[in-house]
Design a protein around this motif. Sequence first.
Motif, PDB file in Angstrom:
ATOM      1  N   SER A  70       1.881   6.645  -6.994  1.00 53.02           N
ATOM      2  CA  SER A  70       0.868   7.627  -7.396  1.00 53.02           C
ATOM      3  C   SER A  70       1.372   9.042  -7.167  1.00 53.02           C
ATOM      4  N   ASN A  71       2.026   9.263  -6.037  1.00 53.80           N
ATOM      5  CA  ASN A  71       2.578  10.583  -5.743  1.00 53.80           C
ATOM      6  C   ASN A  71       3.666  10.962  -6.738  1.00 53.80           C
ATOM      7  N   SER A  72       4.495  10.001  -7.112  1.00 52.94           N
ATOM      8  CA  SER A  72       5.560  10.276  -8.079  1.00 52.94           C
ATOM      9  C   SER A  72       4.977  10.618  -9.443  1.00 52.94           C
ATOM     10  N   LEU A  73       3.931   9.901  -9.837  1.00 52.15           N
ATOM     11  CA  LEU A  73       3.283  10.190 -11.111  1.00 52.15           C
ATOM     12  C   LEU A  73       2.690  11.598 -11.098  1.00 52.15           C
ATOM     13  N   ALA A  85       0.829  -1.206   0.000  1.00 52.77           N
ATOM     14  CA  ALA A  85       0.000   0.000   0.000  1.00 52.77           C
ATOM     15  C   ALA A  85       0.862   1.255   0.000  1.00 52.77           C
ATOM     16  N   VAL A  86       1.941   1.246   0.766  1.00 49.93           N
ATOM     17  CA  VAL A  86       2.843   2.402   0.808  1.00 49.93           C
ATOM     18  C   VAL A  86       3.506   2.600  -0.556  1.00 49.93           C
ATOM     19  N   LEU A  87       3.975   1.521  -1.160  1.00 46.76           N
ATOM     20  CA  LEU A  87       4.622   1.632  -2.470  1.00 46.76           C
ATOM     21  C   LEU A  87       3.638   2.113  -3.537  1.00 46.76           C
ATOM     22  N   LYS A  88       2.407   1.650  -3.467  1.00 44.01           N
ATOM     23  CA  LYS A  88       1.386   2.103  -4.421  1.00 44.01           C
ATOM     24  C   LYS A  88       1.139   3.598  -4.247  1.00 44.01           C
TER      25      LYS A  88
END
Length: 72
Positions: free
Chosen positions: A49-52, A42-45
Amino acid sequence: MLNEQVQSAGAADLDALQTRYQGLLQGQAYQDQATNDDYEAAVLKSNSSNSLTSGIIGAGTAALMGYSQFAR
């Protein structure tokens, strides 16, 4: 002789209980690891999303800055 059989049966019961307890501990350890893996996913997802979003905003900012310099 009877005393030895009673002791042997007691030891077998103790071994069975210890084996069951070890199995319960191992099962709980697997459950804990699965929970940790779910949290990490969940953290990696969220990070992806934040990076995108940051990348899109950065690209938009760069485009506007380029257009601003071009318009001068």
